[in-house]
Motif scaffolding. Structure first.
Motif, PDB file in Angstrom:
ATOM      1  N   THR A 395      32.288 102.144 -58.029  1.00 18.04           N
ATOM      2  CA  THR A 395      32.851 102.271 -56.685  1.00 18.04           C
ATOM      3  C   THR A 395      33.989 101.272 -56.474  1.00 18.04           C
ATOM      4  O   THR A 395      34.922 101.533 -55.716  1.00 18.04           O
ATOM      5  CB  THR A 395      31.768 102.083 -55.611  1.00 18.04           C
ATOM      6  N   TYR A 396      33.916 100.130 -57.168  1.00 18.21           N
ATOM      7  CA  TYR A 396      35.022  99.178 -57.099  1.00 18.21           C
ATOM      8  C   TYR A 396      36.296  99.816 -57.653  1.00 18.21           C
ATOM      9  O   TYR A 396      37.377  99.693 -57.055  1.00 18.21           O
ATOM     10  CB  TYR A 396      34.677  97.907 -57.877  1.00 18.21           C
ATOM     11  N   ILE A 397      36.178 100.479 -58.765  1.00 24.13           N
ATOM     12  CA  ILE A 397      37.352 101.126 -59.364  1.00 24.13           C
ATOM     13  C   ILE A 397      37.877 102.230 -58.453  1.00 24.13           C
ATOM     14  O   ILE A 397      39.094 102.441 -58.346  1.00 24.13           O
ATOM     15  CB  ILE A 397      37.017 101.646 -60.773  1.00 24.13           C
ATOM     16  N   SER A 398      36.981 102.919 -57.756  1.00 21.45           N
ATOM     17  CA  SER A 398      37.419 103.913 -56.774  1.00 21.45           C
ATOM     18  C   SER A 398      38.229 103.267 -55.662  1.00 21.45           C
ATOM     19  O   SER A 398      39.198 103.850 -55.160  1.00 21.45           O
ATOM     20  CB  SER A 398      36.202 104.646 -56.183  1.00 21.45           C
ATOM     21  N   LEU A 399      37.835 102.050 -55.269  1.00 17.81           N
ATOM     22  CA  LEU A 399      38.601 101.314 -54.259  1.00 17.81           C
ATOM     23  C   LEU A 399      40.023 101.041 -54.745  1.00 17.81           C
ATOM     24  O   LEU A 399      40.974 101.114 -53.964  1.00 17.81           O
ATOM     25  CB  LEU A 399      37.920  99.968 -53.953  1.00 17.81           C
ATOM     26  N   ILE A 400      40.168 100.706 -56.009  1.00 19.23           N
ATOM     27  CA  ILE A 400      41.500 100.442 -56.553  1.00 19.23           C
ATOM     28  C   ILE A 400      42.387 101.668 -56.368  1.00 19.23           C
ATOM     29  O   ILE A 400      43.533 101.570 -55.903  1.00 19.23           O
ATOM     30  CB  ILE A 400      41.401 100.055 -58.036  1.00 19.23           C
ATOM     31  N   ARG A 401      41.861 102.835 -56.718  1.00 20.02           N
ATOM     32  CA  ARG A 401      42.659 104.062 -56.575  1.00 20.02           C
ATOM     33  C   ARG A 401      42.940 104.361 -55.105  1.00 20.02           C
ATOM     34  O   ARG A 401      44.053 104.772 -54.743  1.00 20.02           O
ATOM     35  CB  ARG A 401      41.912 105.234 -57.221  1.00 20.02           C
ATOM     36  N   HIS A 402      41.945 104.122 -54.244  1.00 26.53           N
ATOM     37  CA  HIS A 402      42.129 104.386 -52.811  1.00 26.53           C
ATOM     38  C   HIS A 402      43.243 103.513 -52.235  1.00 26.53           C
ATOM     39  O   HIS A 402      44.142 104.012 -51.537  1.00 26.53           O
ATOM     40  CB  HIS A 402      40.825 104.118 -52.064  1.00 26.53           C
ATOM     41  N   PHE A 403      43.205 102.217 -52.544  1.00 30.48           N
ATOM     42  CA  PHE A 403      44.237 101.326 -52.007  1.00 30.48           C
ATOM     43  C   PHE A 403      45.601 101.612 -52.638  1.00 30.48           C
ATOM     44  O   PHE A 403      46.637 101.422 -51.992  1.00 30.48           O
ATOM     45  CB  PHE A 403      43.840  99.867 -52.209  1.00 30.48           C
ATOM     46  N   GLY A 404      45.592 102.073 -53.871  1.00 27.98           N
ATOM     47  CA  GLY A 404      46.853 102.463 -54.488  1.00 27.98           C
ATOM     48  C   GLY A 404      47.523 103.595 -53.744  1.00 27.98           C
ATOM     49  O   GLY A 404      48.747 103.575 -53.521  1.00 27.98           O
ATOM     50  N   GLU A 405      46.755 104.579 -53.345  1.00 25.00           N
ATOM     51  CA  GLU A 405      47.298 105.689 -52.551  1.00 25.00           C
ATOM     52  C   GLU A 405      47.763 105.186 -51.187  1.00 25.00           C
ATOM     53  O   GLU A 405      48.826 105.588 -50.693  1.00 25.00           O
ATOM     54  CB  GLU A 405      46.228 106.775 -52.369  1.00 25.00           C
ATOM     55  N   LEU A 406      46.974 104.303 -50.593  1.00 26.52           N
ATOM     56  CA  LEU A 406      47.264 103.836 -49.243  1.00 26.52           C
ATOM     57  C   LEU A 406      48.599 103.119 -49.161  1.00 26.52           C
ATOM     58  O   LEU A 406      49.371 103.318 -48.217  1.00 26.52           O
ATOM     59  CB  LEU A 406      46.140 102.919 -48.754  1.00 26.52           C
ATOM     60  N   ILE A 407      48.908 102.274 -50.147  1.00 20.98           N
ATOM     61  CA  ILE A 407      50.148 101.480 -50.079  1.00 20.98           C
ATOM     62  C   ILE A 407      51.240 102.056 -50.986  1.00 20.98           C
ATOM     63  O   ILE A 407      52.234 101.400 -51.249  1.00 20.98           O
ATOM     64  CB  ILE A 407      49.898 100.000 -50.415  1.00 20.98           C
ATOM     65  N   GLN A 408      50.991 103.269 -51.480  1.00 22.84           N
ATOM     66  CA  GLN A 408      51.972 103.976 -52.310  1.00 22.84           C
ATOM     67  C   GLN A 408      52.264 103.232 -53.612  1.00 22.84           C
ATOM     68  O   GLN A 408      53.405 103.120 -54.052  1.00 22.84           O
ATOM     69  CB  GLN A 408      53.257 104.227 -51.520  1.00 22.84           C
ATOM     70  N   HIS A 409      51.190 102.743 -54.217  1.00 26.12           N
ATOM     71  CA  HIS A 409      51.245 102.133 -55.543  1.00 26.12           C
ATOM     72  C   HIS A 409      50.273 102.877 -56.457  1.00 26.12           C
ATOM     73  O   HIS A 409      49.557 102.264 -57.255  1.00 26.12           O
ATOM     74  CB  HIS A 409      50.870 100.656 -55.477  1.00 26.12           C
ATOM     75  N   ALA A 410      50.240 104.191 -56.361  1.00 24.61           N
ATOM     76  CA  ALA A 410      49.242 104.991 -57.062  1.00 24.61           C
ATOM     77  C   ALA A 410      49.338 104.834 -58.576  1.00 24.61           C
ATOM     78  O   ALA A 410      48.310 104.747 -59.272  1.00 24.61           O
ATOM     79  CB  ALA A 410      49.364 106.463 -56.661  1.00 24.61           C
ATOM     80  N   ALA A 411      50.536 104.803 -59.121  1.00 27.18           N
ATOM     81  CA  ALA A 411      50.695 104.703 -60.576  1.00 27.18           C
ATOM     82  C   ALA A 411      50.159 103.369 -61.095  1.00 27.18           C
ATOM     83  O   ALA A 411      49.448 103.323 -62.113  1.00 27.18           O
ATOM     84  CB  ALA A 411      52.166 104.879 -60.954  1.00 27.18           C
ATOM     85  N   ALA A 412      50.491 102.281 -60.397  1.00 31.80           N
ATOM     86  CA  ALA A 412      50.000 100.961 -60.810  1.00 31.80           C
ATOM     87  C   ALA A 412      48.486 100.878 -60.667  1.00 31.80           C
ATOM     88  O   ALA A 412      47.798 100.280 -61.513  1.00 31.80           O
ATOM     89  CB  ALA A 412      50.678  99.872 -59.988  1.00 31.80           C
ATOM     90  N   ALA A 413      47.948 101.481 -59.607  1.00 32.46           N
ATOM     91  CA  ALA A 413      46.503 101.489 -59.402  1.00 32.46           C
ATOM     92  C   ALA A 413      45.813 102.274 -60.511  1.00 32.46           C
ATOM     93  O   ALA A 413      44.758 101.868 -61.016  1.00 32.46           O
ATOM     94  CB  ALA A 413      46.171 102.086 -58.042  1.00 32.46           C
ATOM     95  N   GLU A 414      46.394 103.396 -60.891  1.00 39.10           N
ATOM     96  CA  GLU A 414      45.812 104.211 -61.955  1.00 39.10           C
ATOM     97  C   GLU A 414      45.816 103.452 -63.280  1.00 39.10           C
ATOM     98  O   GLU A 414      44.848 103.507 -64.046  1.00 39.10           O
ATOM     99  CB  GLU A 414      46.592 105.525 -62.092  1.00 39.10           C
ATOM    100  N   LYS A 415      46.882 102.732 -63.550  1.00 42.14           N
ATOM    101  CA  LYS A 415      46.957 101.942 -64.777  1.00 42.14           C
ATOM    102  C   LYS A 415      45.834 100.906 -64.836  1.00 42.14           C
ATOM    103  O   LYS A 415      45.167 100.748 -65.871  1.00 42.14           O
ATOM    104  CB  LYS A 415      48.325 101.255 -64.852  1.00 42.14           C
ATOM    105  N   LEU A 416      45.623 100.196 -63.729  1.00 39.48           N
ATOM    106  CA  LEU A 416      44.550  99.206 -63.671  1.00 39.48           C
ATOM    107  C   LEU A 416      43.184  99.872 -63.791  1.00 39.48           C
ATOM    108  O   LEU A 416      42.308  99.409 -64.536  1.00 39.48           O
ATOM    109  CB  LEU A 416      44.642  98.402 -62.371  1.00 39.48           C
ATOM    110  N   ALA A 417      42.992 100.969 -63.053  1.00 35.19           N
ATOM    111  CA  ALA A 417      41.701 101.662 -63.067  1.00 35.19           C
ATOM    112  C   ALA A 417      41.363 102.172 -64.459  1.00 35.19           C
ATOM    113  O   ALA A 417      40.215 102.045 -64.930  1.00 35.19           O
ATOM    114  CB  ALA A 417      41.726 102.811 -62.065  1.00 35.19           C
ATOM    115  N   VAL A 418      42.334 102.749 -65.138  1.00 34.05           N
ATOM    116  CA  VAL A 418      42.091 103.286 -66.482  1.00 34.05           C
ATOM    117  C   VAL A 418      41.752 102.158 -67.459  1.00 34.05           C
ATOM    118  O   VAL A 418      40.850 102.292 -68.300  1.00 34.05           O
ATOM    119  CB  VAL A 418      43.316 104.092 -66.974  1.00 34.05           C
TER     120      VAL A 418
END
Length: 599
Positions: A395-418
């Motif tokens: 669920t922590y990793i899900s938070l990373i993706r959620h906040f990435g979408e929220l602040i429009q940093h989705a690509a960077a969030a996906e990189k960290l999550a992966v």
């Protein structure tokens, strides 16, 4: 006067001279039409019930339930401030802050059956007219009023608030002009003057001061100064937690702060040690006979929590054992109030910093983006959901993706999550057919402070192929609970980990064990560990480094992660920094003491 006349603010001793249309150093007052005006009146970041020890206040209505009120801003700017996220990074104009009239604040206090209100986390001097009106309304309804403050009141402002004040925690920055200049002031004299004035007016006063590696002599001088007013004024030693840009080398060991406490008892009857999980010196001992009057646990940074132990006070606030009159006001609470999750006190600031930790790791360099995420989480039931989601790796990793979408940093969030999911998968797949799982105990600070079984650190133990012995221990606390060494002996863990947030060295940790505990498997076999870097097991995405370290320790036959190489890669890819453990302090959000927001 002309319309461009400068005005001097008389609320605090900084005495800002504010030009027409300008604002003071704290950002909370402006010069409007030749009047010093509060810019954000009746706007609150927090209004929530807490126990008085969370404030912290130890000798006033022990266990009492009070309504915490907090705004934003501060008249000081101190290095390593635990409240930086709300005093320097929070926008006081944000929609997070909700408007309440004094009557509405008092209604909330009474609806929650609080015996009073208390202003803490940021300084009441930042919202002084608001606080004065709330305090006056509280007194009309028979409620108690208190605050935590740096004490930099002018004589005029102290006179205004002391008329409706019952208790105060005054935080002293040191006894040198240099200590105050570093925070934006000039001299400690106004603070010492105000402590004396409060005491003489019959207001219950407790004093707090940070202990760093260089200021033992200043604390000794402070203890002597306080004793000239009264030996019975409690002194709270706040062992320094290096946060934000603070130098990690300023942090003393728990044993060093405890040793200092014993020295200061030459001057004062009551000296307490904070920010040191497992210390017995949060408890109140009778100065004459040594009886344990109230027993307390560490309850997060700057906090304490009363336990159902100790003999308590006899009628008239005397020691039941020897009859010594003790410096307490009010009787102890019949029922102890316990906050939930991030509710109230300084753990609230840790929640904001945990959000910031994710955002910084996905490339947020603008505080406005952080504010946007805070606003989302603090609306509705977001804080409780955050508390739930950060306790599980998935669920922590899900938070990373959620906040990435929220602040429009989705690509960077996906990189960290992966990256994190890949490491998790490697560990989980290797452990599919594991037959032997070592028994692991997770402590914070000292061996006798047990982290709650449901906490994230214990989830990491299980993911890495261990059995969490903490889950066998009952009790509630934040982030854990004190246990007896007999309980720890009965668990007989094979491996012990020390939290990387408020830690001890492994050497100091070993020295805490009594002689009859040296045959515990983890002690006997020298299997006690802390992490190579702080905040590697909770509070920031850096927990993935801690997980790999735990896996190496628990199953060296299966895992051989190069932790330092992984850390160097992690810092380069996600922080754009070179990793140096000497620059890493206890901040969740900021990855290094050298990290800065972009202008």
């Amino acid at each position: 006067m002309g319309c461009d006349e400068e005005m001097k603010c008389s609320i605090c001793e900084r005495g800002c001279v504010i030009p027409a249309g300008g604002i003071g150093a704290c950002g909370m007052y402006g010069n409007k039409e030749e009047t010093i005006t509060e810019l954000f009146p009746d706007k609150y970041l927090i209004t929530t019930p807490i126990s008085v020890e969370t404030m912290p206040m130890l000798h006033f209505y022990p266990g009492g339930k009070f309504l915490q009120i907090s705004t934003a801003g501060c008249n000081f700017e101190c290095a390593g401030c635990i409240s930086t996220v709300i005093v320097r990074e929070m926008d006081a104009a944000s929609k997070i802050l909700h408007k309440l009239s004094p009557a509405e604040v008092i209604k909330k206090a009474m609806d929650n059956e609080c015996c009073g209100i208390v202003f803490l986390m940021n300084d009441p001097l930042a919202s002084f007219p608001t606080f004065v009106e709330v305090a006056k309304t509280a007194k009309k309804h028979g409620l108690l009023v208190g605050f935590s403050s740096n004490g930099y009141f002018t004589c005029d402002s102290l006179n205004r608030i002391s008329e409706v004040l019952d208790f105060a925690n005054i935080g002293v920055k040191g006894l040198s002009n240099q200590a105050y200049r570093q925070c934006g002031g000039s001299t400690p004299e106004p603070v010492l003057r105000n402590i004396n004035a409060l005491y003489e007016r019959g207001i219950h006063v407790e004093v707090s001061c940070i202990h760093c590696n260089h200021n033992q002599e200043e604390l000794a001088s402070l203890a002597r100064k306080i004793s000239e007013i009264s030996r019975e004024i409690p002194l709270q030693i706040m062992r320094f937690i290096p946060l934000e840009s603070a130098d990690p080398l300023l942090e003393p060991a728990i044993r060093e702060t405890e040793e200092l406490r014993n020295i200061l008892l030459k001057h004062l009857d009551y000296v307490y040690v904070f920010n040191s999980p497992g210390t017995e010196y949060l408890s109140t001992f009778c100065p004459d006979c040594g009886e344990v009057i109230f027993k307390r646990d560490f309850y997060g940074p700057m906090g304490a929590k009363l336990r159902a132990a100790g003999v308590g006070l006899a009628e008239g606030n005397i020691c039941p054992n020897c009859g010594r009159k003790l410096n307490f006001k009010g009787s102890g609470a019949i029922e102890l109030y316990r906050e939930e999750g991030f509710q109230g006190g300084y753990p609230f600031t840790r929640a904001l910093e945990m959000i910031e930790a994710i955002l910084i790791a996905i490339g947020a360099e603008d505080k406005k983006k952080v504010l946007r995420a805070w606003e989302e989480v603090l609306s509705g039931n977001g804080l409780m959901k955050l508390h739930h989601d950060i306790q599980n790796p998935e669920t922590y990793i899900s938070l990373i993706r959620h906040f990435g979408e929220l602040i429009q940093h989705a690509a960077a969030a996906e990189k960290l999550a992966v990256y994190m999911e890949t490491k998790l998968m490697v560990i989980k797949q290797a452990l599919v057919n594991i037959k032997k799982k070592p028994r692991v105990y997770y402590a914070m600070g000292k061996p006798n402070f047990c982290l709650n079984g449901e906490r994230f650190e214990n989830q990491l133990i299980e993911v890495a192929g261990g059995i969490s012995e903490n889950k066998k221990i009952s009790g509630s606390g934040r982030p854990g609970v004190g246990i007896t060494y007999e309980v720890l002996k009965s668990l007989n863990p094979e491996v012990i980990f020390i939290s990387s947030f408020l830690s001890s060295t492994v050497e100091d940790f070993y020295h805490e064990f009594p002689e009859d505990m040296l045959n515990i498997d983890a002690v006997k076999n020298h299997r006690i560990y802390t992490h190579p870097g702080p905040c590697w097991d909770f509070g920031s995405p850096r927990w993935i480094l801690g997980l790999m370290h735990i896996a190496n320790v628990l199953h060296p036959e299966m895992f051989s992660f190069d932790i330092i190489s992984e850390a160097k890669m992690f810092y380069r890819e996600f922080y754009n920094l070179n990793f140096n453990v000497l620059d890493c302090n206890r901040s969740f959000g900021k990855p290094s003491s050298k990290w800065r927001w972009k202008a």
